[in-house]
Design a protein around this motif. Structure first.
Motif: not given
Length: 480
Positions: A242-253, A271-286
């Protein structure tokens, strides 16, 4: 709360407490669906597929648009519920409801624009090709299983079900175990907007138990999931054909070149690293920062994160809420403080220290590739910093991860911008911005272990429909 299955709100045979991440007070109880609930949901959604497919595009659009209007009318109530069950600040929660309405408006627009194409059959010389006429049109997949995460419980659900209804599908919506209450209000908005009652099923409870029954069911023709790589991998292995769309994790640089504007970099990383207490898959981590401005960026950001006020997220003055679960707060704190034990500099007042579900934001300087904060998705309020002298070092470091969701580059040089944008392997690339930026009508999706497929209503509809080809074998010459 109750589930919505087969056109009616129902209790479960058992339930769980939905608790505030802030003070662990019980907000409500949510039903735990069992095997019969799951079967009823699939059967009802399957029966509704023809109703949705036959619904004219304009009517789908009207329903979706009205649901978006209802979200705005109920904004304050839904935002408060998001804050209570999720822990993000009330300001962030209001922003999410506003974005969810815009997502639905975009889906309503896209519902009117679904189209196929005329096939240029006569472009090749084939016997009797002059008597053939071909075209395509798009048809719904059928039943869509939409599985949504805790961190953006309303807007990410709006992305999935808004586009699914625009495409003419019926939907089984499975919200996150921790945050089903606000998602239920999205379902109510669609019902009040005139959606056929069996076109939407809201099922709550354990993802592992419900998912093991739903994912392989052949009546479900499409699964769209946002969450961790581990769960996404399990879904793909059990889903079958079946068709799938997967929006998964990140370790965004992000990469910060020597010519970057330091104040702009710091403001963007707040905002990029600390908005929503960092709980975002697109949050800047590195952050890979050129050595010439490295200390200036690190110290500037450390000064800014000291301004965050943690506390009751319903308080208008609070600027950072708690993490969703205490075990996540423990993991994030251990990752930050563990980096310090391995030689990193951890900057900021009480940086990385935990108090219940709260973790103080941190700037982690001089990170090494062996450290957890470099290698694993953090999902918490910290950014790891790595100095570089040559851009090729920074590109190699940015790509040194299994993830490939989003990235950023800060530079005033157009050649650098184009070169790095081509070389960093991510689904989204921001120039002069951190990685955590999105408008809801743009294509959004990652590479590698960050998933497959795109969201953003117009692009999601491609994933939520199938192309059907029609060839007319005519007695007389075709028009093309």
């Amino acid at each position: 709360m109750k589930m919505f299955i087969d056109g009616a709100w129902r209790e479960g045979k058992s339930s769980i407490d939905i608790c505030s991440p802030y003070d662990r007070s019980v907000i409500d109880k949510a039903p735990l669906a069992d095997a019969q609930d799951a079967e009823d949901a699939v059967a009802s959604a399957y029966a509704a597929t023809q109703v949705m497919e036959d619904m004219p595009y304009y009517r789908r659009s009207e329903i979706i648009h009205r649901a978006g209007e209802l979200l705005l009318e109920r904004k304050e109530k839904i935002a408060e519920l998001i804050t209570r069950e999720n822990g993000k600040t009330i300001t962030e929660a209001r922003g999410e409801v506003g974005r969810a309405s815009m997502t639905l408006f975009a889906a309503a627009d896209a519902a009117r624009e679904i189209s196929g194409e005329v096939l240029p059959l006569t472009a090749r010389q084939v016997p009797n090709i002059e008597n053939k006429f071909g075209f395509t049109f798009r048809v719904p997949c059928g039943v869509v299983l939409a599985i949504t995460p805790f961190n953006v419980p309303v807007n990410l659900a709006a992305h999935k079900i808004g586009a699914a209804f625009a495409a003419g599908n019926s939907v089984i919506l499975k919200p996150a175990y921790d945050t089903p209450l606000s998602t239920a209000h999205l379902v109510k908005a669609f019902l009040d907007a005139g959606l056929p009652e069996t076109a939407i099923q809201l099922i709550t409870g354990s993802g592992s138990k419900i998912g093991s029954q739903l994912c392989p069911d052949p009546r479900i023709r499409k699964i769209t999931f946002t969450g961790s790589f581990e769960v996404g991998d399990t879904i793909c292995r059990t889903a079958g054909l079946k068709k799938v769309t997967m929006e998964l994790g990140g370790n965004c640089p992000v990469v910060v070149m020597a010519d970057a504007n330091v104040d702009h970099v710091v403001n963007s990383l707040v905002q990029g690293g600390y908005g929503m207490a960092g709980q975002s898959c697109v949050a800047t981590q590195r952050a890979f920062v050129h050595k010439d401005i490295y200390e200036e960026v690190v110290n500037g950001l450390a000064t800014r994160i000291a301004e965050f006020e943690q506390g009751d997220p319903l308080n208008e003055s609070t600027t950072m809420g708690p993490l969703i679960r205490e075990k996540d707060a423990v993991r994030v704190s251990e990752t930050i403080l563990g980096a310090a034990e391995e030689g990193a500099r951890v900057l900021g007042p009480d940086a990385g220290r935990r108090n219940g579900n709260f973790v103080r934001p941190a700037v982690v300087a001089d990170v090494k590739p062996s450290m957890r904060i470099y290698r694993e998705e953090l999902f918490g309020p910290a950014i790891g910093f790595i100095p570089f002298t040559d851009v090729e070092e920074a590109i190699a470091g940015a790509n040194d991860t299994n993830y490939g969701l989003a990235a950023g580059l800060f530079t005033e040089n157009l050649d650098n911008a184009m070169y790095v944008a081509r070389k960093i392997k991510s689904g989204i690339m921001h120039i002069n911005s951190a990685s955590r930026w999105r408008v809801d009508h743009m294509p959004n999706g990652g590479l590698k272990d960050s998933g497959m497929g795109k969201e953003g209503p117009r692009y999601a509809i491609e994933e939520l429909t199938e192309s059907r080809t029609v060839i007319m074998h005519l007695k007389n010459q075709a028009p093309y």
